[in-house]
Design an enzyme around this catalytic site. Structure first.
Site, PDB file in Angstrom:
ATOM      1  N   SER A  24      -1.118  13.103   5.360  1.00 38.87           N
ATOM      2  CA  SER A  24      -2.224  12.938   4.744  1.00 38.87           C
ATOM      3  C   SER A  24      -2.843  13.421   6.340  1.00 38.87           C
ATOM      4  O   SER A  24      -2.166  13.066   7.553  1.00 38.87           O
ATOM      5  CB  SER A  24      -2.271  10.973   4.251  1.00 38.87           C
ATOM      6  N   LEU A  69       2.614  10.042   6.662  1.00 34.72           N
ATOM      7  CA  LEU A  69       2.886  10.326   7.668  1.00 34.72           C
ATOM      8  C   LEU A  69       1.240  10.862   8.001  1.00 34.72           C
ATOM      9  O   LEU A  69       0.913  11.769   7.415  1.00 34.72           O
ATOM     10  CB  LEU A  69       3.628  11.639   7.949  1.00 34.72           C
ATOM     11  N   GLU A  70       0.386  10.236   8.568  1.00 35.83           N
ATOM     12  CA  GLU A  70      -0.334  11.024   9.352  1.00 35.83           C
ATOM     13  C   GLU A  70      -0.768  11.749  10.241  1.00 35.83           C
ATOM     14  O   GLU A  70       0.255  11.498  11.068  1.00 35.83           O
ATOM     15  CB  GLU A  70      -1.068   9.645   9.737  1.00 35.83           C
ATOM     16  N   LYS A  71      -1.306  12.176  10.128  1.00 33.25           N
ATOM     17  CA  LYS A  71      -1.341  13.882  11.073  1.00 33.25           C
ATOM     18  C   LYS A  71      -2.519  13.130  11.864  1.00 33.25           C
ATOM     19  O   LYS A  71      -1.799  13.906  13.141  1.00 33.25           O
ATOM     20  CB  LYS A  71      -2.051  15.295   9.888  1.00 33.25           C
TER      21      LYS A  71
END
EC number: 3.4.19.3
Length: 204
Positions: A136, A79-81
């Site tokens: 991430s 999961l990209e923040k």
């Protein structure tokens, strides 16, 4: 309310793009009756993304846009923040990259998703799904992150990006689709909960 879900076309060594395969699998599974899901394949081209995304945001006014991309380095569903504005010098499928090497001239350097990715990660990891998630802050400065930043910018943070590993390394398309389904349902619940919270605060 509308929800848009995007996978990417093949590029580089990815003759089959796991993100698009997983998104199509998820479309078959569905997200339940009350979720209106639009699925679309995104070209791995900077200019196409620049043209496509604003028109889709305008057309659908989505509550949430979820992009799914493949990463050859990923071994977990990631999961990209956030998305970053600068550093785009890798050539796309048309052998092009933006001259400014950035997404939006004058845009903020970094835009975070309104969704708490750590919370989503914890919830799905503890649900016994059998697919491992991680979080991430670096989506790779290529078309994945370029697209994510553009969506975060257009949607004021109402976007999410999920990186998946290539098919079979270690997960099947079905497993990836199940993981995406769990992630998106958690995201929608979190957004609904936050909206209710905001409404309560307005009511005071």
């Amino acid at each position: 309310s509308e929800h848009l879900l995007f996978g990417f076309e093949p590029f580089g060594e990815h003759a089959v793009n796991a993100s698009w395969v997983a998104v199509q699998e998820l479309e078959k599974l569905g997200l339940g009756q009350n979720v209106d899901l639009h699925v679309s394949e995104v070209p791995v081209e900077y200019q196409a993304v620049q043209n496509l995304l604003p028109s889709l945001w305008k057309q659908y006014h989505p509550q949430l846009v979820v992009h799914v991309g493949v990463s050859g380095m990923a071994t977990t569903v990631t999961l990209e923040k956030c998305g970053h504005n600068h550093g785009y010098s890798r050539l796309d499928n048309c052998n092009f990259y933006p001259g400014s090497e950035c997404c939006m001239d004058g845009g903020p350097e970094c835009i975070h998703s309104v969704i708490d990715m750590d919370a989503i990660c914890k919830r799905v990891n503890s649900s016994g799904l059998g697919v491992t998630l991680s979080v991430s802050k670096d989506a790779g400065r290529y078309l994945c992150e370029y697209t994510y930043y553009t969506s975060l910018y257009l949607g004021k943070g109402r976007s999410a990006f999920v990186h998946v590993p290539p098919l079979g390394k270690p997960y099947s398309a079905e497993e990836l689709a199940q993981a995406l389904r769990a992630v998106i349902l958690e995201m929608l619940e979190l957004m609904e909960h936050n909206t209710e919270k905001q409404l309560c605060q307005h009511g005071q």
